[in-house]
Design a protein around this motif. Structure first.
Motif, PDB file in Angstrom:
ATOM      1  N   UNK A  26      26.569  72.879  27.673  1.00  0.00           N
ATOM      2  CA  UNK A  26      25.355  72.220  28.147  1.00  0.00           C
ATOM      3  C   UNK A  26      25.717  71.331  29.331  1.00  0.00           C
ATOM      4  N   UNK A  27      25.152  71.607  30.478  1.00  0.00           N
ATOM      5  CA  UNK A  27      25.355  70.764  31.646  1.00  0.00           C
ATOM      6  C   UNK A  27      24.230  70.994  32.633  1.00  0.00           C
ATOM      7  N   UNK A  28      23.869  69.946  33.357  1.00  0.00           N
ATOM      8  CA  UNK A  28      22.851  70.066  34.390  1.00  0.00           C
ATOM      9  C   UNK A  28      23.427  69.735  35.769  1.00  0.00           C
ATOM     10  N   UNK A  29      24.688  69.341  35.787  1.00  0.00           N
ATOM     11  CA  UNK A  29      25.330  68.990  37.054  1.00  0.00           C
ATOM     12  C   UNK A  29      25.967  70.259  37.607  1.00  0.00           C
ATOM     13  N   UNK A  30      25.155  71.063  38.264  1.00  0.00           N
ATOM     14  CA  UNK A  30      25.586  72.396  38.684  1.00  0.00           C
ATOM     15  C   UNK A  30      25.346  72.567  40.171  1.00  0.00           C
ATOM     16  N   UNK A  31      26.308  73.151  40.838  1.00  0.00           N
ATOM     17  CA  UNK A  31      26.162  73.485  42.250  1.00  0.00           C
ATOM     18  C   UNK A  31      26.281  74.990  42.408  1.00  0.00           C
ATOM     19  N   UNK A  32      25.321  75.600  43.097  1.00  0.00           N
ATOM     20  CA  UNK A  32      25.381  77.025  43.385  1.00  0.00           C
ATOM     21  C   UNK A  32      26.200  77.224  44.652  1.00  0.00           C
ATOM     22  N   UNK A  33      27.315  77.922  44.537  1.00  0.00           N
ATOM     23  CA  UNK A  33      28.172  78.142  45.690  1.00  0.00           C
ATOM     24  C   UNK A  33      27.654  79.290  46.535  1.00  0.00           C
ATOM     25  N   UNK A  34      27.988  79.265  47.809  1.00  0.00           N
ATOM     26  CA  UNK A  34      27.674  80.406  48.661  1.00  0.00           C
ATOM     27  C   UNK A  34      28.442  81.614  48.142  1.00  0.00           C
ATOM     28  N   UNK A  35      27.851  82.782  48.298  1.00  0.00           N
ATOM     29  CA  UNK A  35      28.462  83.984  47.728  1.00  0.00           C
ATOM     30  C   UNK A  35      29.441  84.652  48.677  1.00  0.00           C
ATOM     31  N   UNK A  36      29.494  84.207  49.942  1.00  0.00           N
ATOM     32  CA  UNK A  36      30.464  84.775  50.870  1.00  0.00           C
ATOM     33  C   UNK A  36      31.754  83.981  50.780  1.00  0.00           C
ATOM     34  N   UNK A  37      32.853  84.662  50.469  1.00  0.00           N
ATOM     35  CA  UNK A  37      34.135  84.002  50.314  1.00  0.00           C
ATOM     36  C   UNK A  37      34.923  84.104  51.607  1.00  0.00           C
ATOM     37  N   UNK A  38      35.894  83.201  51.763  1.00  0.00           N
ATOM     38  CA  UNK A  38      36.616  83.126  53.023  1.00  0.00           C
ATOM     39  C   UNK A  38      37.546  84.323  53.208  1.00  0.00           C
ATOM     40  N   UNK A  39      38.337  84.260  54.260  1.00  0.00           N
ATOM     41  CA  UNK A  39      39.134  85.380  54.719  1.00  0.00           C
ATOM     42  C   UNK A  39      38.178  86.459  55.221  1.00  0.00           C
ATOM     43  N   UNK A  40      38.498  87.752  55.017  1.00  0.00           N
ATOM     44  CA  UNK A  40      37.565  88.800  55.396  1.00  0.00           C
ATOM     45  C   UNK A  40      36.400  88.705  54.426  1.00  0.00           C
ATOM     46  N   UNK A  41      35.182  88.422  54.912  1.00  0.00           N
ATOM     47  CA  UNK A  41      34.095  88.092  53.994  1.00  0.00           C
ATOM     48  C   UNK A  41      33.796  89.183  52.980  1.00  0.00           C
ATOM     49  N   UNK A  42      33.683  88.784  51.713  1.00  0.00           N
ATOM     50  CA  UNK A  42      33.176  89.642  50.661  1.00  0.00           C
ATOM     51  C   UNK A  42      32.124  88.833  49.927  1.00  0.00           C
ATOM     52  N   UNK A  43      31.189  89.518  49.288  1.00  0.00           N
ATOM     53  CA  UNK A  43      30.107  88.826  48.607  1.00  0.00           C
ATOM     54  C   UNK A  43      30.186  89.068  47.111  1.00  0.00           C
ATOM     55  N   UNK A  44      30.149  87.983  46.355  1.00  0.00           N
ATOM     56  CA  UNK A  44      30.048  88.070  44.907  1.00  0.00           C
ATOM     57  C   UNK A  44      28.578  87.957  44.534  1.00  0.00           C
TER      58      UNK A  44
END
Length: 288
Positions: A26-44
């Motif tokens: 249970x937590x409400x302190x949540x940050x949504x990260x960008x889905x593009x990761x560094x280096x050669x961009x890939x998307x999660x």
């Protein structure tokens, strides 16, 4: 693509529901990260960061098990990039959506000679639907869960959707439910239990649709660039062959890696080449 964008919306709008279901936390302190990761961009598909627990929950939704590169290698690649960037605990969960007998949906690790990387796998059609029906954000996934009576399950989910009090939330969850239910149910059956009008009236449906169209346009642009690069490569190879004769395989491999701009530059200077040595010197110059 519609399913990807639907699930991305659900995770971003209802992260607590997914965290509660997958991490029993249970937590409400949540940050949504960008889905593009560094280096050669890939998307999660979804990267959710739990700041208070110093933990990342990485979700991958797969309609089908086929993947290029293979999913286990992708999960290792995601983990390395995430760990390098955030240096914290990472919980990875792959959720397969559509029933299949493929052995790939039972694989939960990447293994090579000196590396083993494990992650969790959930086959949603094996899951109890009851926990999924406790939270609005998980209701659409409940249509894909385990049941001996799919029609009854769809009806139960529709009833739960109808009980959502806030009108905008009810409409959005109804749309997402209809979109995901389309993986396993015929449209006529879905229309029996859920209002089709929600699709036309819903702003979230338009957002999901537009995001999918935009991704499609971006992919089309990328494909167009690559097609142009391949055409330029074929032209340059023909000109080099005519100028220098047969090009050895090592140099051919290096030419394959050139960008469109580099190939265009090469096309302008190759008529000055007298031997393969000139080509090799030019390649060494641009790679230095």
């Amino acid at each position: 693509m519609t399913y990807d964008n639907t699930l991305k919306y659900l995770v971003e709008q209802y992260p607590e529901d997914f965290i509660r279901y997958l991490l029993a936390s249970e937590t409400r302190d949540i940050q949504i990260l960008k889905t593009e990761l560094n280096q050669e961009p890939i998307r999660a598909d979804s990267v959710t960061f739990l700041q208070t627990a110093n933990q990342i929950l990485h979700l991958e939704f797969q309609t089908l098990p086929a993947s290029t590169p293979p999913l286990p290698l992708r999960m290792l690649d995601y983990w390395v990039r995430l760990y390098r960037q955030y240096n914290c605990d990472i919980e990875q969960v792959v959720i397969f959506l559509k029933p299949t007998t493929s052995e790939a949906v039972f694989v939960n690790e990447f293994t090579t000679r000196n590396t083993t990387h494990r992650y969790r796998v959930i086959r949603i059609w094996e899951q109890d639907p009851e926990p999924l029906m406790l939270s609005p954000g998980l209701l659409p996934l409940a249509t894909l869960a385990r049941t001996d009576s799919p029609q009854s399950l769809l009806q139960q989910v529709a009833v739960q959707v109808s009980m959502i009090e806030e009108a905008a939330t009810k409409q959005s969850i109804s749309v997402c439910t209809q979109l995901l239910a389309g993986l396993v149910f015929e449209p006529e059956l879905i229309r029996q239990f859920l209002r089709r009008e929600d699709m036309r009236e819903s702003t979230i449906y338009q957002e999901i649709l537009q995001e999918g169209l935009q991704e499609g346009r971006e992919q089309g642009i990328e494909q167009g660039i690559e097609q142009g690069r391949q055409s330029e490569l074929r032209l340059v190879m023909r000109l080099l062959t005519r100028r220098l004769g047969s090009i050895n395989s090592q140099l051919q491999s290096r030419l394959q890696e050139l960008s469109l701009a580099q190939l265009e530059d090469l096309g302008e200077v190759l008529l000055d080449f007298a031997s393969e040595a000139d080509l090799m010197n030019w390649l060494n110059t641009i790679e230095s």
